[in-house]
Every structure is written in structure tokens, then in C-alpha cells.
Design an enzyme around this catalytic site. Structure first.
Site, PDB file in Angstrom:
ATOM      1  N   ASP A 165     -31.156  43.313  58.653  1.00 24.92           N
ATOM      2  CA  ASP A 165     -32.266  44.048  59.289  1.00 24.92           C
ATOM      3  C   ASP A 165     -33.195  43.064  59.994  1.00 24.92           C
ATOM      4  O   ASP A 165     -33.655  43.321  61.119  1.00 24.92           O
ATOM      5  CB  ASP A 165     -33.099  44.796  58.242  1.00 24.92           C
ATOM      6  CG  ASP A 165     -32.286  45.759  57.415  1.00 24.92           C
ATOM      7  OD1 ASP A 165     -32.379  46.965  57.625  1.00 24.92           O
ATOM      8  OD2 ASP A 165     -31.543  45.274  56.531  1.00 24.92           O
TER       9      ASP A 165
ATOM     10  N   HIS B  28     -24.497  44.035  60.773  1.00 18.84           N
ATOM     11  CA  HIS B  28     -24.469  45.496  60.940  1.00 18.84           C
ATOM     12  C   HIS B  28     -25.599  46.034  61.834  1.00 18.84           C
ATOM     13  O   HIS B  28     -25.361  46.762  62.798  1.00 18.84           O
ATOM     14  CB  HIS B  28     -24.592  46.175  59.575  1.00 18.84           C
ATOM     15  CG  HIS B  28     -23.578  45.757  58.580  1.00 18.84           C
ATOM     16  ND1 HIS B  28     -22.276  46.167  58.647  1.00 18.84           N
ATOM     17  CD2 HIS B  28     -23.672  44.964  57.477  1.00 18.84           C
ATOM     18  CE1 HIS B  28     -21.603  45.658  57.622  1.00 18.84           C
ATOM     19  NE2 HIS B  28     -22.427  44.922  56.905  1.00 18.84           N
TER      20      HIS B  28
HETATM   21  C1  BDR Z   1     -25.995  48.398  55.774  1.00 17.90           C
HETATM   22  O1  BDR Z   1     -26.494  48.419  54.432  1.00 17.90           O
HETATM   23  C2  BDR Z   1     -27.642  47.593  54.357  1.00 17.90           C
HETATM   24  O2  BDR Z   1     -27.613  46.894  53.185  1.00 17.90           O
HETATM   25  C3  BDR Z   1     -27.532  46.642  55.519  1.00 17.90           C
HETATM   26  O3  BDR Z   1     -28.802  46.146  55.899  1.00 17.90           O
HETATM   27  C4  BDR Z   1     -26.931  47.511  56.567  1.00 17.90           C
HETATM   28  O4  BDR Z   1     -27.915  48.325  57.157  1.00 17.90           O
HETATM   29  C5  BDR Z   1     -24.564  47.921  55.759  1.00 17.90           C
HETATM   30  O5  BDR Z   1     -23.764  48.796  55.033  1.00 17.90           O
HETATM   31 CA    CA Z   2     -30.247  47.755  56.826  1.00 16.71          CA
END
Ligand code: BDR
Ligand code: CA
Length: 318
Positions: free
Chosen positions: A13, A238
């Protein structure tokens, strides 16, 4: 592009927020916090820490949901560290959250800029579900939702078929996918192909800015965690992918408009995003008419991460 982020900050993030800050294409109207990788208040403070380092303390941060709609809370500190920032225990931001709930921030910003705001949730969908409950007209007030979550054909990362952001509050996700707004689902199908590698860390080392130094320290724990599971030196970015797609900065190679529903009952499929792919193989029999979700299936993840890393390296701290 006017965007509102919603984050469980969290290491990937933090990189995603840094990337958004480094993109002139993005006008970040606000950032909400939600429980997930860590508690909601810690996620908000982590966001504030990053904004401080980047010199962007004008971006409002709103505290959001502390628990899922109906299930008990749980966190992913084994992936992100006890502090959510790789156990770096960075100095406190000294900044405060805005005082508005993240769901109210979404509603207010959507009303202020009707039809212009893209919501980019990269954590659990609890705040969006709360906002929909409070303002049922929200779908007609926003441009759309680009979310990081789910998996169409990729395996899950917290269960056989479930991705963490959906699994962590499946009831909220179910409400969000059922609402009449255009959604882009940025799931594990594309984010697991968007990897930060040693060469990218080297690029940040060379840039040697306050922001890249901060990110290098923070990312280390997550990099080690993923490298152990991948069996190679790499970690998945991600959340940045969702930001990149929202801003139109990702080379998209395959996506389909398809119906998506969420499994909310307990069992091995809990939290699965069930993507109905039948219209793709038997279009004569099954139609995707009425579907609201564009499911990202393939992107040029390598090119995107090169670009994302470079943008952050070039960012001039204000
Ligand atoms: C997602 O889960 C969160 O832990 C990460 O930041 C990401 O948004 C990945 O599966
Ligand atoms: Ca996240």
C-alpha cells in the site's frame, strides 16, 4: 484524474501511495484507512508517515473501519511487520487524521465532484460498503471503482481460491460487487505478475532520495517474505497495479466484462470472487449482459513495475 484511495497501509500500500504521489496524472483527493494488513488507526498513521516523508501533508487522511461488517478482525503482520512497515518503527508522523470517517470522506468527495471521482480501494472493501449503505446514490455520483482484490483463475493467497482483501470482509465485497457502478477488478491474476526485483531496489538506491531511502527500508521485510515463498528474489506489488490501471498507465493485454459474485459462506471457497466466464466460451448460451465488472486477466506487469519504480525514483520531495 481525481482519485480517492482506501488503504490498509501496509508495505505494498505504501508503495502504491508513493507511486500515486509521483504521478502528475493523479489528483489525490483523500486517503481512507481500513483494517487489514494492520489495525485501521495504524494504517492511517502509516499513510501519514509516508505523506510526511514525501512532503505531501496536504492530502487528507480519514480513519475508517476498525472491523469487518460482520466478522471478527484479523491482520497480516507476518507479511507487513508488527508496525505494518516492515518492523522499521519509523518516527511518528506528528500529523492527525482529518476527523471524518473514511466512508463519509468518500461520500463527501463524490458529492463535491459528481461523476469525476474514481475510488481506488486497495484493502478490504468495508469502507465502500459502509458508504453505499449511507448513500445508496453513491454509484451514480462516482466515475467508477478500481479495486485491488480477488482472483479469476489464479490461485488464492489466503485460501485455495480467496485473495486477502476479499476474504478479510467478504460481506462488504459482496455488497460492493453487487452495486450498480463500473468496477475494474485488479486481482491476483495480474498482480502476481507485477514483481519488484533486485534491479528495482538498485534503481531506488541510486536515486537516493528521502522517499526512496524510506521505501527501501520499509520494503525489505516484505521482499524477504515473498522471496521465501517465491523461491526467487521478488515481491508482488499488488496495490500499485490498481493505481496504475486507475490512472491508465498500465499496458492492458486482456480484460473481460463479466459477472462477479463473492462467496460469503464458510468453507474452503470463502472469500472467492466467482467470475462467471461462461460467456467467453459459450457466448451463444451465456451472456455477460448487465455485468458491471471488468476483470483484468493479463497486463504487461514487467513494463508497469519498471515505470512505477522510475516514477518514484524521479519524485522530488517537496
Ligand atoms: C492484498 O492484501 C493486502 O495485504 C495487500 O496490501 C494487498 O492489498 C494482496 O492480497
Ligand atoms: Ca493493501
Amino acid at each position: 484524474m481525481k482519485i480517492v484511495l482506501d488503504c490498509d497501509t501496509g508495505i505494498d500500500d505504501a508503495v502504491a501511495i508513493a507511486y500515486a504521489l509521483a504521478c502528475p496524472e493523479a489528483e489525490i483527493l483523500g486517503i481512507g484507512s481500513v483494517l487489514g494488513n494492520v489495525e485501521s488507526d495504524l494504517a492511517a498513521e502509516n499513510t501519514l508517515k509516508l505523506l510526511k516523508v514525501a512532503g505531501r501533508t496536504e492530502v487528507p487522511v480519514a480513519l475508517g473501519a476498525h472491523r469487518p461488517l460482520v466478522r471478527p478482525p484479523g491482520y497480516a503482520k507476518f507479511v507487513h511487520g508488527e508496525d505494518g512497515l516492515g518492523n522499521t518503527y519509523m518516527p511518528p508522523s506528528g500529523l492527525s487524521v482529518s476527523g471524518e470517517h473514511a466512508a463519509d470522506q468518500i461520500i463527501r468527495l463524490a458529492r463535491q465532484h459528481p461523476g469525476e471521482v474514481t475510488l481506488v480501494p486497495v484493502g478490504r472493501l468495508t469502507n465502500l460498503a459502509l458508504a453505499l449503505h449511507k448513500e445508496p446514490q453513491l454509484p451514480s455520483l462516482v466515475k467508477g471503482v478500481v479495486l485491488m482484490g480477488g482472483a479469476a483463475t489464479a490461485p488464492g493467497n489466503v485460501g485455495p481460491v480467496a485473495e486477502a482483501n476479499i476474504w478479510g470482509d467478504p460481506e462488504a465485497a459482496s455488497v460492493v460487487f453487487a452495486a450498480p457502478w463500473p468496477i475494474t477488478m485488479v486481482g491476483l491474476d495480474v498482480t502476481m505478475a507485477s514483481l519488484l526485483l533486485e534491479k528495482h531496489l538498485e534503481c531506488w538506491r541510486e536515486a537516493d532520495t528521502p522517499l526512496t531511502r524510506w521505501l527501501l527500508a520499509v520494503v525489505d521485510f516484505y521482499f524477504e517474505y515473498y522471496s521465501a515463498s517465491f523461491g526467487r528474489r521478488a515481491c508482488a506489488m499488488h496495490d500499485s497495479v490498481a493505481v496504475g490501471i486507475a490512472l491508465g498507465l498500465v499496458m492492458e493485454q486482456e480484460s473481460h466484462l463479466l459477472p462477479v459474485s463473492v462467496v460469503t459462506h464458510d468453507g474452503p471457497a470463502m472469500g472467492q470472487t466467482v467470475v462467471d466466464r461462461r460467456p467467453l466460451v459459450t457466448p451463444g448460451r451465456y451472456s455477460a449482459e448487465g455485468a458491471n465488472t471488468r476483470v483484468m486477466m493479463k497486463i504487461d506487469g514487467e513494463a508497469f513495475i519498471d515505470h512505477m519504480v522510475e516514477r518514484i525514483a524521479l519524485y522530488q520531495v517537496r
